[in-house]
Design an enzyme around this catalytic site. Structure first.
Site, short mmCIF file in Angstrom:
data_model
loop_
_atom_site.label_atom_id
_atom_site.label_comp_id
_atom_site.label_asym_id
_atom_site.label_seq_id
_atom_site.Cartn_x
_atom_site.Cartn_y
_atom_site.Cartn_z
N PRO A 235 8.58 99.09 35.05
CG PRO A 235 10.11 99.02 33.46
CD PRO A 235 9.18 100.11 33.99
CG ASN A 236 12.29 95.51 37.63
OD1 ASN A 236 12.25 94.34 37.26
ND2 ASN A 236 13.10 96.31 36.94
NE ARG B 163 13.22 97.10 42.09
CZ ARG B 163 12.98 97.95 41.40
NH1 ARG B 163 11.92 98.72 41.43
NH2 ARG B 163 14.19 98.53 40.66
CE1 TYR C 144 13.43 101.67 44.45
CE2 TYR C 144 14.19 99.24 44.45
CZ TYR C 144 14.43 100.60 43.96
OH TYR C 144 15.25 101.16 42.89
CG ASN D 185 7.96 104.57 40.61
OD1 ASN D 185 8.74 104.82 39.82
ND2 ASN D 185 8.06 104.22 41.93
CB ALA E 113 15.07 101.26 34.82
CD GLU F 122 9.96 111.83 37.55
OE1 GLU F 122 9.85 112.81 36.81
OE2 GLU F 122 11.00 111.27 37.62
CG HIS G 205 11.46 108.40 41.19
ND1 HIS G 205 11.44 107.48 40.37
CD2 HIS G 205 11.58 109.61 40.55
CE1 HIS G 205 11.46 108.01 39.16
NE2 HIS G 205 11.47 109.52 39.22
NE ARG H 252 18.98 103.65 44.55
CZ ARG H 252 17.99 102.99 43.80
NH1 ARG H 252 16.94 103.32 43.63
NH2 ARG H 252 18.44 101.70 43.46
C1 DQA Z 1 12.55 103.97 41.13
C2 DQA Z 1 14.04 104.60 41.10
C3 DQA Z 1 14.69 104.05 39.88
O1 DQA Z 1 15.78 104.56 39.59
C4 DQA Z 1 14.34 102.41 39.54
O2 DQA Z 1 14.84 102.22 38.58
C5 DQA Z 1 13.15 101.96 40.13
C6 DQA Z 1 12.43 102.38 41.25
C7 DQA Z 1 12.06 104.39 42.54
O3 DQA Z 1 11.02 104.54 42.96
O4 DQA Z 1 12.82 104.84 43.62
O5 DQA Z 1 12.86 101.09 39.39
O6 DQA Z 1 11.68 104.61 40.26
#
Ligand code: DQA
Length: 144
Positions: A9-10, A17, A22, A73, A76, A97, A99, A106
């Site tokens: 997501p996102n 964003r 990011y 990735n 959330a 995984e 990020h 954070r």
């Molecule tokens: C993320 C970190 C997550 O906490 C966040 O919700 C994201 C991006 C990252 O790539 O740093 O959507 O996965």
């Protein structure tokens, strides 16, 4: 070797964003670079981003038997999804995984991952370079 890159997501908003967190590269930039880099490593990379948990779950299920490993990735969903954890446990697909941000620096709700303890590896806080590092690591691990 076939590798699947999943973004949750996102992450379609990458580049727009919260760029201070990011970065300014888009997901299309990242996927293009990674596909090219993978082919130099004799790897085939397929890419999928979805805002829907079930689409990611279906992709993991479908990868069983046809894909050697996954880079994910989960966005959330990292912090909420028992279902993603179970999909990896159920398919036994090796995964890394990633990020972009250092989730440990954070909010405390980002410190918990439902995936990290069952991942082959975790790359955190290295920005988009993290995806390349994950690809290198996964290729090495799959060769052994
Ligand atoms: C993320 C970190 C997550 O906490 C966040 O919700 C994201 C991006 C990252 O790539 O740093 O959507 O996965």
């Amino acid at each position: 070797m076939k590798i699947l890159l999943l973004n949750g997501p996102n992450l379609n908003l990458l580049g727009k964003r919260e760029p201070d967190i990011y970065g300014s590269e888009t997901l299309a930039d990242v996927e293009k670079y990674l596909r090219e880099y993978a082919s130099q490593c004799d790897c085939e990379l397929s890419c999928l981003q979805s805002n829907a948990e079930h689409v990611l779950l279906d992709a993991i299920h479908q990868a069983m038997g046809s894909i050697d490993g996954v880079i994910i990735n989960p966005g959330a969903l990292t912090h909420t999804s028992v279902a993603l954890r179970d999909a990896f446990l159920g398919t036994k697909l090796p995964f890394i995984e990633v990020h972009l941000s250092n989730v440990h620096a954070r909010e405390s709700f980002r410190h918990k991952s439902f995936l990290s303890d069952v991942a082959e590896g975790i790359i955190v806080g290295c920005g988009t370079l993290g995806y390349k590092l994950a690809l290198d690591a996964l290729i090495q691990k799959l060769k052994h």
